[in-house]
Design an enzyme around this catalytic site. Structure first.
Site, PDB file in Angstrom:
ATOM      1  N   HIS A 169       0.839  -1.205   0.000  1.00  0.00           N
ATOM      2  CA  HIS A 169       0.000   0.000   0.000  1.00  0.00           C
ATOM      3  C   HIS A 169       0.869   1.247   0.000  1.00  0.00           C
ATOM      4  O   HIS A 169       1.772   1.390   0.823  1.00  0.00           O
ATOM      5  CB  HIS A 169      -0.926   0.006   1.221  1.00  0.00           C
ATOM      6  CG  HIS A 169      -1.956  -1.077   1.179  1.00  0.00           C
ATOM      7  ND1 HIS A 169      -2.415  -1.714   2.315  1.00  0.00           N
ATOM      8  CD2 HIS A 169      -2.615  -1.633   0.133  1.00  0.00           C
ATOM      9  CE1 HIS A 169      -3.321  -2.612   1.964  1.00  0.00           C
ATOM     10  NE2 HIS A 169      -3.465  -2.584   0.652  1.00  0.00           N
ATOM     11  N   GLU A 379       1.306  -4.894  11.239  1.00  0.00           N
ATOM     12  CA  GLU A 379       0.826  -3.517  11.128  1.00  0.00           C
ATOM     13  C   GLU A 379       1.664  -2.652  12.075  1.00  0.00           C
ATOM     14  O   GLU A 379       1.512  -2.717  13.296  1.00  0.00           O
ATOM     15  CB  GLU A 379      -0.657  -3.439  11.481  1.00  0.00           C
ATOM     16  CG  GLU A 379      -1.568  -4.186  10.522  1.00  0.00           C
ATOM     17  CD  GLU A 379      -1.845  -3.404   9.242  1.00  0.00           C
ATOM     18  OE1 GLU A 379      -1.332  -2.263   9.120  1.00  0.00           O
ATOM     19  OE2 GLU A 379      -2.574  -3.917   8.380  1.00  0.00           O
TER      20      GLU A 379
END
Length: 543
Positions: A169, A379
């Site tokens: 991303h 994350e």
């Protein structure tokens, strides 16, 4: 639970948004139904920590609408603040550009030629558009680079492989920095630290710092610091459409893998942030990764993302998705999570992907479901783009977890070779473990590799019944095989070729007794093409 805001508070917050295209807003202590609502209605979810907070990327109008519905959201970060974090502070490293990353990889290969080899494994949408004659993409001629670290790096050795990937991303450049940090730590300690030296000597370690270079450029150059996808030309106008309030171009690369592609947590709408693409693996950025995973014997890997301070493992494509290797996956994920300090207090939270919210077509589900790889999403941090002052700290904090994954295959692992008992040649055989492979949701059967007949099964400690089977061979079963955390358990299997015979016969209609022409027959598990009957209904299945 929804809570009504006082009018003047809501007015103040909305006024603060004036002039901002987007902001990140936070709902504290969200209920499970809140997370489900926003994940299933294609909101741009920035981060979730179940029971703690839910962050969304929204426009001012969307924020005002949520406030009017009674949601107690508050501003967490503006896009302008996120953009400001890209600027490095004096004396503190910031974020690498694509050119800087490539130059560093090339320098590493030249500095460590005995243990490092750089591969171009694919190209981006931007490069394909430019090569097709579209000069609007002249600045997006990017390739996907993978660095292999191993002794005898030019050779294809009988070794397990590990991967570390960054930046699926675009708005998550910290993932690239952590990938480089792990890489540089291993190289700087090769020949110095015995454990790291042994890891490089006995494994293939692959680093792919930037999976999405086109999107990375858009963010790093602050064309749009909120960009997430690649730059597929969805609207067909021959250029990048930089929408302020929607996402007209691009595919979410972490929804474009083929495992349960296009299901929960992915959108078929090209303007949505989680657009999964027109078909699985439609994006050139992922073709090289798909082929690399198929070509090498990967046993584990990490894909870095931001943000939430979480360690996630498969499956994630649907709620309550239990993988066959759930116990061992959770144990490794928990060990890694406990080793990563939060920027505040405590450590990263470990959990399966689905427990966050369902997301299909992701890296981990594909790598595990297709190849049985113990793969994880980490994350990082508490923002998409933390200030440069936090980058090194986050990198350092994540090193130990990366090393835990690197060395997991050294213990509590069943491994060995499957060979032909007559010729000694390697055999591609299913390695079936009773009590593991007959549990959970479907994963493709785990098989020994073609080049060496090697297999690796990372397991909970205990005693197991193992069956090796392959078409054309007599299956072999071993009972009470002990797996423990002291070292690897070595179990070789020499499969005896089965007797080969020719099968002939006739296929007829059960009602009329007449022969059936062109009926298709195939032996279950056989790699041979189907055999078809002739006009007389006759067939021959050769040896």
């Amino acid at each position: 639970m929804k809570k009504l805001l006082l009018f003047f508070v809501g007015f103040f917050i909305v006024a603060a948004l004036f002039g901002q295209d987007k902001v990140i807003i936070r709902l504290d202590k969200p209920l499970p139904e809140d997370v489900k609502y926003f994940s299933t209605n294609n909101y741009d979810i920035a981060s979730v920590r179940p029971g703690e907070y839910l962050d969304l990327v929204v426009t001012a109008g969307e924020f005002q609408n949520l406030v009017s519905q009674g949601y107690n959201f508050r501003i967490y970060q503006t896009i302008a603040e996120m953009a400001a974090n890209l600027q490095p502070e004096k004396g503190i490293p910031g974020y690498r550009t694509y050119a800087q990353a490539l130059a560093e990889l090339q320098k590493i290969e030249n500095t460590y030629p005995d243990i490092c080899k750089l591969y171009n494994i694919g190209e981006t949408q931007g490069k394909q558009y430019y090569n097709a004659g579209n000069n609007n993409y002249v600045n997006y001629q990017h390739d996907i680079w993978a660095l292999k670290v191993s002794d005898n790096v030019e050779l294809d050795e009988d070794e397990p492989a590990i991967y570390y990937m960054g930046l699926h991303h675009a708005r998550e450049p910290l993932s690239t920095e952590v990938t480089f940090y792990v890489l540089n730590h291993l190289l700087q300690n090769y020949g110095v630290d015995p454990e790291i030296t042994e890891a490089i000597n006995s494994k293939e370690i692959w680093f792919i710092p930037i999976v999405n270079p086109d999107g990375h450029r858009i963010v790093i150059e602050q064309i749009n610091t909120d960009w997430r996808k690649n730059i597929r030309d969805n609207d067909g106008n021959g250029q990048i459409t930089n929408g302020s309030y929607y996402y007209p171009d691009g595919v979410d690369l972490n929804r474009n893998y083929s495992w349960h592609w296009g299901e929960e947590g992915a959108s078929s709408n090209p303007s949505e942030i989680t657009y999964c693409g027109p078909e699985p693996f439609s994006e050139p950025e992922l073709i090289g990764i798909r082929d690399l995973l198929a070509a090498r014997h990967f046993v584990a890997g990490i894909s870095y993302h931001t943000y939430s301070e979480l360690v996630l493992w498969p499956y994630g494509y649907t709620s309550n998705a239990v993988a066959p290797d759930a116990t061992a996956l959770a144990a490794l994920g928990t060990a890694m999570g406990n080793a990563i300090p939060k920027l505040g207090s405590g450590t990263y939270t470990p959990q399966p992907i689905w427990a966050l919210y369902p997301a299909s077509g992701g890296t981990d589900d594909y790598a595990y479901g297709k190849h049985g790889i113990f793969c994880y999403t980490i994350e990082l941090a508490t923002q998409f783009i933390p200030p440069a002052s936090q980058v090194i700290q986050v990198c350092q904090d994540n090193l130990q977890a990366a090393l835990i994954l690197l060395n997991r295959v050294n213990k509590s692992t069943l491994t060995g070779h499957v060979t032909n008992s007559v010729t000694g040649e390697p055999v591609v055989a299913e390695v079936y473990i009773q009590g593991i492979d007959n549990t959970g949701l479907y994963r493709e059967p785990y098989k020994s590799n073609e080049a060496f007949g090697t297999y690796y099964r990372m397991l909970p400690n205990g005693n197991y019944t193992i069956t090796f089977s392959a078409f054309g061979y007599i299956s072999q079963t071993f009972n009470n095989v002990n797996v423990n955390n002291l070292n690897q358990t070595i179990l070789d299997a020499q499969l005896v070729p089965a007797q080969v015979i020719t099968v002939t016969g006739t296929v007829t209609d059960a009602d009329t007794g007449l022969p059936i022409e062109n009926a298709s027959l195939q032996i279950m598990g056989s790699p041979l093409e189907p055999v078809h009957t002739n006009a007389a209904g006759q067939y021959i299945i050769p040896e």
